[in-house]
Design a protein around this motif. Structure first.
Motif, PDB file in Angstrom:
ATOM      1  N   ALA A 516     -24.654  23.422  21.589  1.00  0.00           N
ATOM      2  CA  ALA A 516     -23.788  23.319  22.761  1.00  0.00           C
ATOM      3  C   ALA A 516     -22.355  23.073  22.315  1.00  0.00           C
ATOM      4  CB  ALA A 516     -24.258  22.181  23.668  1.00  0.00           C
ATOM      5  N   ASN A 517     -21.428  23.429  23.192  1.00  0.00           N
ATOM      6  CA  ASN A 517     -20.014  23.111  22.953  1.00  0.00           C
ATOM      7  C   ASN A 517     -19.744  21.713  23.496  1.00  0.00           C
ATOM      8  OD1 ASN A 517     -19.689  25.715  21.929  1.00  0.00           O
ATOM      9  ND2 ASN A 517     -19.095  26.548  23.919  1.00  0.00           N
ATOM     10  N   VAL A 518     -19.648  20.749  22.615  1.00  0.00           N
ATOM     11  CA  VAL A 518     -19.590  19.341  22.978  1.00  0.00           C
ATOM     12  C   VAL A 518     -18.135  18.852  22.977  1.00  0.00           C
ATOM     13  CG1 VAL A 518     -20.313  17.008  22.330  1.00  0.00           C
ATOM     14  CG2 VAL A 518     -21.891  18.936  22.054  1.00  0.00           C
ATOM     15  N   THR A 519     -17.721  18.221  24.065  1.00  0.00           N
ATOM     16  CA  THR A 519     -16.378  17.662  24.158  1.00  0.00           C
ATOM     17  C   THR A 519     -16.275  16.417  23.278  1.00  0.00           C
ATOM     18  OG1 THR A 519     -16.111  18.474  26.427  1.00  0.00           O
ATOM     19  CG2 THR A 519     -14.662  16.686  25.727  1.00  0.00           C
ATOM     20  N   ILE A 520     -15.322  16.424  22.346  1.00  0.00           N
ATOM     21  CA  ILE A 520     -15.153  15.289  21.439  1.00  0.00           C
ATOM     22  C   ILE A 520     -13.777  14.638  21.603  1.00  0.00           C
ATOM     23  CG2 ILE A 520     -16.814  16.129  19.746  1.00  0.00           C
ATOM     24  CD1 ILE A 520     -14.528  17.271  18.118  1.00  0.00           C
ATOM     25  N   ALA A 521     -12.870  15.284  22.342  1.00  0.00           N
ATOM     26  CA  ALA A 521     -11.537  14.728  22.633  1.00  0.00           C
ATOM     27  C   ALA A 521     -10.933  15.592  23.729  1.00  0.00           C
ATOM     28  CB  ALA A 521     -10.651  14.734  21.385  1.00  0.00           C
ATOM     29  N   PRO A 522      -9.884  15.127  24.388  1.00  0.00           N
ATOM     30  CA  PRO A 522      -9.243  15.973  25.393  1.00  0.00           C
ATOM     31  C   PRO A 522      -8.849  17.336  24.800  1.00  0.00           C
ATOM     32  CG  PRO A 522      -8.398  13.743  25.529  1.00  0.00           C
ATOM     33  CD  PRO A 522      -9.245  13.794  24.306  1.00  0.00           C
ATOM     34  N   ASN A 523      -9.275  18.391  25.459  1.00  0.00           N
ATOM     35  CA  ASN A 523      -8.972  19.766  25.036  1.00  0.00           C
ATOM     36  C   ASN A 523      -9.544  20.126  23.667  1.00  0.00           C
ATOM     37  OD1 ASN A 523      -7.587  20.177  27.420  1.00  0.00           O
ATOM     38  ND2 ASN A 523      -5.598  19.672  26.528  1.00  0.00           N
ATOM     39  N   LEU A 524     -10.568  19.386  23.237  1.00  0.00           N
ATOM     40  CA  LEU A 524     -11.189  19.678  21.945  1.00  0.00           C
ATOM     41  C   LEU A 524     -12.707  19.585  22.057  1.00  0.00           C
ATOM     42  CD1 LEU A 524     -10.776  20.314  18.920  1.00  0.00           C
ATOM     43  CD2 LEU A 524     -10.775  17.834  18.501  1.00  0.00           C
ATOM     44  N   ARG A 525     -13.379  20.650  21.643  1.00  0.00           N
ATOM     45  CA  ARG A 525     -14.841  20.679  21.609  1.00  0.00           C
ATOM     46  C   ARG A 525     -15.298  21.135  20.239  1.00  0.00           C
ATOM     47  NH1 ARG A 525     -15.380  24.062  27.280  1.00  0.00           N
ATOM     48  NH2 ARG A 525     -14.601  22.424  28.670  1.00  0.00           N
ATOM     49  N   GLN A 526     -16.576  20.861  19.962  1.00  0.00           N
ATOM     50  CA  GLN A 526     -17.179  21.327  18.722  1.00  0.00           C
ATOM     51  C   GLN A 526     -18.600  21.784  19.007  1.00  0.00           C
ATOM     52  OE1 GLN A 526     -18.324  18.514  15.600  1.00  0.00           O
ATOM     53  NE2 GLN A 526     -17.402  19.859  14.052  1.00  0.00           N
ATOM     54  N   ARG A 527     -18.998  22.832  18.339  1.00  0.00           N
ATOM     55  CA  ARG A 527     -20.398  23.255  18.437  1.00  0.00           C
ATOM     56  C   ARG A 527     -21.267  22.226  17.717  1.00  0.00           C
ATOM     57  NH1 ARG A 527     -17.866  28.266  16.734  1.00  0.00           N
ATOM     58  NH2 ARG A 527     -17.663  29.719  18.484  1.00  0.00           N
ATOM     59  N   ARG A 528     -22.239  21.700  18.454  1.00  0.00           N
ATOM     60  CA  ARG A 528     -23.127  20.692  17.879  1.00  0.00           C
ATOM     61  C   ARG A 528     -24.548  20.892  18.382  1.00  0.00           C
ATOM     62  NH1 ARG A 528     -19.893  14.844  18.091  1.00  0.00           N
ATOM     63  NH2 ARG A 528     -18.207  15.430  16.656  1.00  0.00           N
ATOM     64  N   ASN A 529     -25.490  20.417  17.584  1.00  0.00           N
ATOM     65  CA  ASN A 529     -26.873  20.322  18.052  1.00  0.00           C
ATOM     66  C   ASN A 529     -27.011  19.083  18.916  1.00  0.00           C
ATOM     67  OD1 ASN A 529     -27.383  21.516  14.928  1.00  0.00           O
ATOM     68  ND2 ASN A 529     -28.537  22.520  16.570  1.00  0.00           N
ATOM     69  N   VAL A 530     -27.507  19.246  20.127  1.00  0.00           N
ATOM     70  CA  VAL A 530     -27.862  18.093  20.947  1.00  0.00           C
ATOM     71  C   VAL A 530     -29.371  17.924  20.879  1.00  0.00           C
ATOM     72  CG1 VAL A 530     -25.870  18.406  22.442  1.00  0.00           C
ATOM     73  CG2 VAL A 530     -28.053  19.449  23.077  1.00  0.00           C
ATOM     74  N   SER A 531     -29.844  16.767  21.293  1.00  0.00           N
ATOM     75  CA  SER A 531     -31.258  16.461  21.130  1.00  0.00           C
ATOM     76  C   SER A 531     -32.149  17.542  21.743  1.00  0.00           C
ATOM     77  CB  SER A 531     -31.570  15.097  21.760  1.00  0.00           C
ATOM     78  OG  SER A 531     -32.945  14.795  21.626  1.00  0.00           O
ATOM     79  N   ALA A 532     -31.876  17.892  23.008  1.00  0.00           N
ATOM     80  CA  ALA A 532     -32.733  18.893  23.652  1.00  0.00           C
ATOM     81  C   ALA A 532     -32.109  19.331  24.966  1.00  0.00           C
ATOM     82  CB  ALA A 532     -34.134  18.343  23.902  1.00  0.00           C
ATOM     83  N   VAL A 533     -32.481  20.526  25.397  1.00  0.00           N
ATOM     84  CA  VAL A 533     -32.289  20.983  26.773  1.00  0.00           C
ATOM     85  C   VAL A 533     -33.674  21.192  27.351  1.00  0.00           C
ATOM     86  CG1 VAL A 533     -31.487  22.853  28.257  1.00  0.00           C
ATOM     87  CG2 VAL A 533     -30.051  22.059  26.380  1.00  0.00           C
ATOM     88  N   ILE A 534     -33.930  20.585  28.491  1.00  0.00           N
ATOM     89  CA  ILE A 534     -35.238  20.696  29.135  1.00  0.00           C
ATOM     90  C   ILE A 534     -35.071  21.478  30.428  1.00  0.00           C
ATOM     91  CG2 ILE A 534     -37.146  19.438  30.201  1.00  0.00           C
ATOM     92  CD1 ILE A 534     -36.520  17.128  28.293  1.00  0.00           C
ATOM     93  N   ALA A 535     -35.811  22.548  30.555  1.00  0.00           N
ATOM     94  CA  ALA A 535     -35.761  23.390  31.752  1.00  0.00           C
ATOM     95  C   ALA A 535     -37.162  23.498  32.337  1.00  0.00           C
ATOM     96  CB  ALA A 535     -35.226  24.781  31.409  1.00  0.00           C
ATOM     97  N   LYS A 536     -37.267  23.201  33.609  1.00  0.00           N
ATOM     98  CA  LYS A 536     -38.538  23.367  34.296  1.00  0.00           C
ATOM     99  C   LYS A 536     -38.250  23.958  35.671  1.00  0.00           C
ATOM    100  CE  LYS A 536     -38.319  18.429  35.436  1.00  0.00           C
ATOM    101  NZ  LYS A 536     -38.993  17.123  35.292  1.00  0.00           N
ATOM    102  N   GLY A 537     -39.217  24.687  36.196  1.00  0.00           N
ATOM    103  CA  GLY A 537     -38.938  25.309  37.482  1.00  0.00           C
ATOM    104  C   GLY A 537     -40.015  26.274  37.906  1.00  0.00           C
ATOM    105  N   VAL A 538     -39.626  27.148  38.831  1.00  0.00           N
ATOM    106  CA  VAL A 538     -40.546  28.104  39.417  1.00  0.00           C
ATOM    107  C   VAL A 538     -39.845  29.450  39.541  1.00  0.00           C
ATOM    108  CG1 VAL A 538     -39.886  27.433  41.766  1.00  0.00           C
ATOM    109  CG2 VAL A 538     -42.078  28.585  41.379  1.00  0.00           C
ATOM    110  N   GLU A 539     -40.593  30.517  39.338  1.00  0.00           N
ATOM    111  CA  GLU A 539     -40.087  31.875  39.472  1.00  0.00           C
ATOM    112  C   GLU A 539     -40.998  32.657  40.409  1.00  0.00           C
ATOM    113  OE1 GLU A 539     -38.497  31.915  34.851  1.00  0.00           O
ATOM    114  OE2 GLU A 539     -40.471  32.718  35.373  1.00  0.00           O
ATOM    115  N   LEU A 540     -40.392  33.371  41.341  1.00  0.00           N
ATOM    116  CA  LEU A 540     -41.118  34.187  42.293  1.00  0.00           C
ATOM    117  C   LEU A 540     -40.657  35.631  42.169  1.00  0.00           C
ATOM    118  CD1 LEU A 540     -40.818  31.904  45.465  1.00  0.00           C
ATOM    119  CD2 LEU A 540     -42.766  32.058  43.905  1.00  0.00           C
TER     120      LEU A 540
END
Length: 674
Positions: A516-540
């Motif tokens: 993810a592009n993680v905000t580390i300071a105003p107007n500054l981000r860095q690509r970093r690994n975050v712990s997880a993204v969890i997605a759950k849902g339904v598709e029709l």
């Protein structure tokens, strides 16, 4: 070819009428193989356990935008990093993903054209402008991780594009359209039998003055419409070598030029691809493939405060090489066993110059180079076991990945070194797999369940190239780890009436070490690994044909996605660029002869521009329309309307600085088929 034969092949979408079709088909058996010149091997029965969705050729050739990324949005849950299409987006941001796992401009979905991975070897984006819908027979979308061949990259699913077979192609076809803002689109194809095979040459050129992506209140003297100009040429040849063996050749050349937001903010992408494929359909079935890709990208960034050049990404050459061998040995009618090996090499380098946009002279301040090489080789095995009404499927992959020859070099305009790194070689094994079950209680009702794992390597772009989208600078990160997915899903497919198909899928996906592009300071981000993204849902998904000519198809996805990042400000927030609701519905009138009409409604819920949920992209509802009026002798008059009611779609919002998506765009043209 008979429609029921295609159903047995597991590819109902190839010529049967309809738009978006769920394929809950477990009836195809190993003995039902059908030889279709120029097509792939028959789909194994276990594929239906993963709830694939098909888009047929009728839909591919009859749509308002005539762009593949817009058609893919018929399947709710498909998204790019931004909501722009390939006329008004920066090409390097056109990654494809599914199931709201978060956008970071690289593809989390494996996109294949005739079995060949299409992602750019350096950036990971998909060259959507070069993938012309008219050249395809069908698209199969499988939401959820795991894949047979080329499994690396399929963490959010797989999109398989199949080139048009001989039965889909007229000897001669051509079209010419004129649209809003002096847009034009010209395409043509010549297909001729060559012995027992065929050869097809096709091309498309489209251009337009473009629309203002900048809201009127934010325009300045340097603001310019998003002009575009691109072309592509495709050559495909299929030659039978015997009654059960054929060789397929495909080459693709393309160029795409765009201007975004400010005068001088020009991007250029190009590619030269070629592949050769051997198909054997005897007792021992074989699918052998080799391909090469040569790509390049350049981009000029204009300062949003001084409107002078701030960055010139002048050269980003990259190369993709790879292939696979898949065997299907004869192990009895109850089993379909697939064994194979595949490999992919991605090699790329970027060269860019930074400029001082605050000075009138606009001098160069830094020269940067970065690049590297990735190699992924996988062994895979998968088997489908048919036990009457029950089909069990399972597969495993073992991938060896290597990142090597990686470097970053930065110098002043005078050549003084300000930063130089040669990164250590990295390699590891990754084991992934999938398993599923499909139970068909009767011909109109089926239950399915599946579990899977998958992984994606960070792209060379994510690892080594920083970028700026004013006023935000995003740093690269050479220490990024691969993303790893675990997921489960269950669903049912029913046919409550003749020509009515409905499908439902419940899913839970967890993407560990998500980039993810993680905000580390105003107007500054860095690509970093975050712990997880969890997605759950339904598709029709649903489709109905009424009174022979009236068609209704629809798709809806509810995705509840959150980021797990303990100790960080965005822990528990929704991933950037991930809507909670997405829906699409198409109503069409398609008689066997005479005029045809269709209208498509699409809805995308609000989403957030950034990880901290500070900037909102509001929800959007658009309606497209299409009409085809036959004139005679193969000629028809075609009218198309994109975003018919001119709904506002915000595609970028950084502290109130916005970009907009396609406004109302009207087209009129002629189509000839002989």
């Amino acid at each position: 070819m008979r429609c029921n034969s295609l159903i047995a092949w597991g590819a109902l979408m190839l010529s049967c009428a309809g738009h978006v079709l769920l394929v809950p088909n477990a009836r195809a058996q190993e003995g039902d193989d059908i030889v279709v010149l120029g097509q792939s091997l028959p789909l194994p029965p276990g594929n239906s356990a993963y709830g694939s969705v098909m888009i047929d050729r009728d839909r591919l050739t009859a749509n308002a935008a005539s762009r593949i990324e817009t058609i893919l949005a018929d399947v709710a849950g498909f998204q790019q990093f931004r909501r722009s299409d390939s006329r008004s987006a920066n090409p390097s941001a056109q990654g494809a993903t599914l199931r709201a796992l978060g956008g970071n401009a690289s593809s989390r979905t494996l996109v294949l054209l005739d079995g060949v991975p299409m992602a750019d070897p350096f950036f990971g984006y998909i060259p959507f402008s070069a993938l012309v819908p008219d050249r395809l027979s069908a698209v199969r979308i499988t939401r959820g991780g795991g894949s047979g061949a080329f499994g690396a990259g399929a963490v959010a699913g797989t999109i398989e594009l199949a080139s048009a077979a001989r039965d889909d192609l007229a000897d001669l076809s051509a079209s010419a359209f004129y649209g809003s803002r002096h847009a034009s689109e010209v395409s043509g194809a010549l297909t001729q039998d060559l012995g027992s095979g065929f050869v097809s040459l096709s091309g498309r050129w489209d251009r337009g003055d473009g629309f203002h992506t900048t809201p009127k209140s934010q325009r300045v003297a340097a603001t310019t419409p998003a002009a575009y100009d691109g072309w592509s040429v495709n050559l495909r040849a299929v030659a039978p070598l015997s009654s059960d063996m054929e060789v397929q050749f495909r080459s693709l050349l393309f160029r795409d030029d765009r201007t975004l937001r400010f005068a001088g903010a020009d991007s250029h992408s190009e590619g030269q691809d070629a592949s050769i494929r051997l198909m054997v359909r005897g007792r021992w079935q074989v699918d052998a493939l080799a391909y090469v890709q040569a790509r390049n990208f350049s981009n000029i960034v204009i300062s949003a405060s001084t409107y002078r050049k701030s960055l010139d990404q002048r050269n980003t050459p990259s190369t993709g090489l790879g292939g696979k061998i898949e065997l299907r040995p004869p192990v009895g009618r109850a089993h379909v066993l697939r064994l194979g090996i595949d490999t992919r090499l991605a090699d790329g380098m970027m060269a860019e110059e930074a400029y001082n946009a605050n000075l009138t002279a606009n001098p160069v301040t830094a020269r940067r180079r970065a690049g590297g090489q990735q190699i992924t080789t996988g062994l895979f095995m998968e088997d489908d076991w048919t036990l009457g009404s029950l089909v069990l499927t399972g597969g495993i992959r073992a991938d060896r990945w290597t990142i090597r020859r990686s470097f970053f070099d930065s110098r002043t305009a005078a050549g003084v070194v300000t930063g130089s790194s040669d990164f250590a070689r990295r390699s590891d094994w990754q084991i992934s797999g999938r398993a599923g079950a499909l139970f068909r209680a009767d011909k109109d009702f089926a239950l399915r369940a599946a579990a899977y794992t998958g992984f994606r390597l960070p792209t060379l772009n994510e690892l080594y190239r920083p970028f700026v989208v004013f006023p935000i600078t995003t740093q690269a990160n050479a220490a990024l780890l691969p993303e790893r997915l675990k997921g489960v899903e269950a669903g049912l497919d029913i046919n409550p009436a003749v020509d009515v198909t409905l499908g439902l899928t419940l899913f839970y996906n967890r993407l560990d070490d998500a980039i993810a592009n993680v905000t580390i300071a105003p107007n500054l981000r860095q690509r970093r690994n975050v712990s997880a993204v969890i997605a759950k849902g339904v598709e029709l998904t649903g489709r109905a044909r009424l009174r022979d000519a009236l068609l209704l198809s629809g798709s809806y996805a509810y995705s509840h996605s959150i980021v797990r990042a303990p100790g960080l400000a965005f822990d528990g927030f929704a991933p950037a660029q991930s809507p909670r609701h997405a829906a699409s519905a198409t109503l069409g009138w398609q008689p066997t002869t005479g005029p045809s009409l269709s209208a498509t409604l699409r809805y995308v819920a609000k989403q957030y521009e950034d990880d901290l949920q500070g900037d909102v992209l509001p929800d959007a509802l658009t309606i497209d329309a299409f009409a085809d009026l036959p004139i005679g002798h193969g000629l028809s008059l075609v009218a198309r309307a994109e975003n018919l009611f001119d709904a506002t779609m915000v595609t970028r919002n950084v502290a109130g600085s916005m970009d907009l998506g396609t406004p109302r765009t009207l087209w009129i043209g002629l189509r000839f088929i002989h």
